[in-house]
Design an enzyme around this catalytic site. Structure first.
Site, mmCIF file in Angstrom:
data_model
loop_
_atom_site.group_PDB
_atom_site.id
_atom_site.type_symbol
_atom_site.label_atom_id
_atom_site.label_comp_id
_atom_site.label_asym_id
_atom_site.label_seq_id
_atom_site.Cartn_x
_atom_site.Cartn_y
_atom_site.Cartn_z
ATOM 1 N N HIS A 1 0.825 -1.205 0.000
ATOM 2 C CA HIS A 1 0.000 0.000 0.000
ATOM 3 C C HIS A 1 0.863 1.261 0.000
ATOM 4 O O HIS A 1 0.516 2.267 -0.641
ATOM 5 C CB HIS A 1 -0.911 -0.025 1.229
ATOM 6 C CG HIS A 1 -1.764 1.189 1.371
ATOM 7 N ND1 HIS A 1 -1.534 2.146 2.343
ATOM 8 C CD2 HIS A 1 -2.840 1.620 0.674
ATOM 9 C CE1 HIS A 1 -2.435 3.104 2.235
ATOM 10 N NE2 HIS A 1 -3.234 2.819 1.240
ATOM 11 N N GLU B 1 1.822 1.945 -3.479
ATOM 12 C CA GLU B 1 0.711 2.502 -4.244
ATOM 13 C C GLU B 1 0.715 4.030 -4.168
ATOM 14 O O GLU B 1 0.442 4.719 -5.158
ATOM 15 C CB GLU B 1 -0.614 1.948 -3.719
ATOM 16 C CG GLU B 1 -1.843 2.519 -4.388
ATOM 17 C CD GLU B 1 -3.050 2.502 -3.489
ATOM 18 O OE1 GLU B 1 -3.768 3.524 -3.426
ATOM 19 O OE2 GLU B 1 -3.292 1.467 -2.833
ATOM 20 N N HIS B 2 1.039 4.562 -2.996
ATOM 21 C CA HIS B 2 1.131 6.012 -2.829
ATOM 22 C C HIS B 2 2.384 6.575 -3.506
ATOM 23 O O HIS B 2 2.326 7.581 -4.219
ATOM 24 C CB HIS B 2 1.178 6.366 -1.342
ATOM 25 C CG HIS B 2 -0.145 6.311 -0.658
ATOM 26 N ND1 HIS B 2 -0.765 7.427 -0.150
ATOM 27 C CD2 HIS B 2 -0.986 5.274 -0.390
ATOM 28 C CE1 HIS B 2 -1.924 7.091 0.400
ATOM 29 N NE2 HIS B 2 -2.066 5.781 0.276
#
Length: 463
Positions: A89, A92-93
Site C-alpha cells: 500500500h 501505491e502512494h
C-alpha cells in the site's frame, strides 16, 4: 474523427506473432499474440505475452470513445512479512510521486490536461494502477502509467511525506467503525496470517519502515512476469502492445526473457482459527456486527452456487435477511451477506449495523435464518431469483470500459484464463437446487466467528 473510428490504424492480420517493432531491448525479441474471444456481448479480446513475461490483454470496443488502461501487479498485502506490513500500500502512494522522467505534478497534470483520471488501489492479493482517457489520448496514458510503475525513484522526502499521509489514512479508517469491523472479523478468522492484517498495515510497521525496505520490496516484487497490462475501449491491440514496449524500454521491466508467473496456488489451504468472538469497545451511536465463517476459495467449482446462496440470504432488498431484519422488524438500516474469495481460502459473512440495544435480537434472527437455510435449504423460486441476480449483476457490471478492463486483468492474474461471458452465464444457469442446498447445509452449519465494534465489552457476548 468519427465516433466509430479507432485512434490507431486497425490491424487486420488476426492472430499474429509480433516480432521486432523497432524498439530496442524489450522490442528485440518475439512476442506471442492470440485472440481469446470475439464476445457478442463485448469486443475482441486479445492477449500478448512479451518476451519478459509481462502480459498485455485488450478488449477492442469500437463503439466507445474512451479507454480504460491498467497496470496490475500480482502483489498485495499478503505478500509482506511482518516488518514489511503495509509496503504494498505504501508503494501505491509512492509511485505517483515521481519517476526519472516525470515529477508528481507532471504525472497528474499530463492526464488531467486531457480530461482523464488516474487512481490506484491495493488489495490482499494484487495492486492496480489505472487511467481512463479519451481514445485519442491512450498513448499518453500508456506512457505515463507504465513509467510510474516501472521507474519510480522513491525519493526519501516523498517517503516521509507519504508516511504521514498513510498514518492519517489509518487513523481515518479507525474512525469508521463500519469499515473497522470487517478488519476485525478477518483477524478473528485468520489471526496473524497476512490475510488477517490491515491492507494499509499497522501504524507500528508503517512508522518504522525505511526507504530501503520499500525499495527492496519494489524491485523484488514488481517484476515483468508478475505484471499484467489490461485495456478496454476503442483501441487497436497491436498498437497498444507497441506502445507498452516503447514505454518500458530501458526501464527495470525491460528484462531478459522469462515465463509469466503462474497464478497463486490454491493449496495448501490457509489455516484458520477456531470460531471466536472479538469486540472492539467504542462509544459509537451504532453497533456494527459481522457473523461468519471460513468458506471456499475462488477456484472452487461451488463458487457459482455460493453466489446464488449469498443472493438469497443477504444479496439485496428481497433477500431473506433484509426482509426479516429491516423490512419486517425495522431493527437495522443496513444488513447484507457477502462472500470473499482468495486463492487458498474464503469467507462468508453477514454484516448488520443497528442500535446497540438491538444487537442481541439482530444476532438471534441472523443465526436462526442461517440455521433454517442450513436445515431446509432454499426454495425453487429463491433459486431462480438468486441466479437471475448473479447473471444480471455480472452483465450490467460490464457496461463501462473500467469494469471490462478489470475483468481482463483479474481473469489473467487470479484464474489463469478468461471465462467468456456466455460460459459464465451458462455456469450460473447450471446451478441446481441440490447444489445450493448441499453447500448451505455444509457452510452455514459451521461454527461462526463474531466481530463487534460498539459500546460493549467482551463479557457482553459471552456464551
Amino acid at each position: 474523427m468519427s465516433r466509430a473510428s479507432a485512434p490507431f490504424p486497425q490491424n487486420r492480420r488476426g492472430v499474429a506473432a509480433l516480432g521486432n517493432t523497432g524498439v530496442p531491448g524489450a522490442g528485440s525479441a518475439r512476442a506471442v499474440t492470440r485472440t481469446l474471444s470475439d464476445d457478442p456481448l463485448g469486443g475482441t479480446v486479445r492477449r500478448t505475452v512479451l518476451p519478459s513475461g509481462l502480459r498485455v490483454l485488450t478488449e477492442a470496443i469500437p463503439a466507445m470513445r474512451s479507454v480504460s488502461f491498467g497496470v496490475w501487479v500480482a502483489v498485495g498485502s499478503r505478500d509482506e512479512t511482518g516488518p514489511q506490513a503495509g509496503a504494498a500500500h505504501f508503494l501505491e502512494h509512492l509511485l505517483f510521486k515521481g519517476t526519472h522522467k516525470r515529477t508528481a505534478l507532471d504525472i497528474s497534470s499530463a492526464i488531467e490536461a486531457v480530461g482523464g483520471e488516474t487512481n490506484a488501489f491495493t488489495t490482499k492479493e494484487y495492486t492496480c494502477y489505472y487511467a481512463r482517457v479519451l481514445d485519442e489520448d491512450l498513448p499518453l496514458a500508456i506512457d505515463v502509467m507504465c513509467d510510474l510503475v516501472a521507474d519510480s525513484v522513491l525519493e526519501p522526502a516523498d517517503v516521509e511525506t507519504e508516511r504521514g499521509v498513510i498514518l492519517e489514512e489509518i487513523a481515518m479508517h479507525d474512525d469508521e467503525p463500519g469499515d473497522e469491523v470487517h478488519d476485525l472479523f478477518a483477524r478473528a478468522v485468520y489471526g496473524n496470517h497476512p490475510l488477517g492484517r490491515l491492507i494499509s498495515g499497522p501504524e507500528q510497521s508503517v512508522t518504522a519502515m525505511t526507504r530501503r525496505q520499500i525499495q527492496t520490496f519494489y524491485r523484488r516484487r514488481y517484476v515483468a512476469p508478475q505484471i499484467v497490462v489490461a485495456a478496454a475501449g476503442n483501441l487497436d491491440h497491436t498498437a497498444v502492445v507497441r506502445l507498452v514496449r516503447q514505454a518500458l524500454r530501458g526501464t527495470p521491466l525491460d528484462t531478459d526473457p522469462a515465463a509469466p508467473a503462474p497464478h497463486r496456488p490454491s493449496t495448501p489451504a490457509v489455516r484458520t482459527k477456531p470460531a471466536s468472538t472479538v469486540v472492539e469497545q467504542k462509544e459509537t451511536e451504532q453497533a456494527h456486527v459481522i457473523l461468519g465463517c471460513p468458506a471456499i476459495d475462488r477456484l472452487d467449482e461451488r463458487r457459482f452456487a455460493l453466489g446464488v446462496l449469498n443472493n438469497v440470504l443477504g444479496g439485496g432488498m428481497s433477500s431473506r435477511l433484509f426482509q426479516e431484519i429491516r423490512e419486517q422488524r425495522g431493527l437495522a438500516y443496513s444488513v447484507y451477506s457477502y462472500a470473499s474469495q482468495y486463492a487458498d481460502s474464503g469467507l462468508f459473512a453477514v454484516y448488520a449495523g443497528c442500535a446497540p440495544g438491538k444487537v442481541d435480537e439482530v444476532l438471534d434472527l441472523t443465526r436462526a435464518e442461517l440455521a433454517r437455510v442450513a436445515a431446509d435449504g432454499v426454495t425453487p423460486a429463491e433459486l431462480a431469483r438468486g441466479k437471475g441476480m448473479s447473471k444480471g449483476s455480472f452483465v450490467l457490471g460490464l457496461e463501462d470500459t473500467g469494469s471490462r478492463m478489470s475483468r481482463l486483468a483479474k481473469g489473467e492474474l487470479l484464474y489463469g484464463t478468461l471465462m467468456p461471458v456466455d460460459e459464465l452465464l451458462t455456469r450460473v444457469d447450471a446451478v441446481t437446487l441440490d447444489d445450493v442446498n448441499t453447500l448451505a447445509a455444509e457452510l452455514l452449519a459451521r461454527p461462526m466467528s463474531l466481530a463487534v465494534v460498539g459500546p460493549f465489552g467482551d463479557s457482553d457476548f459471552a456464551t
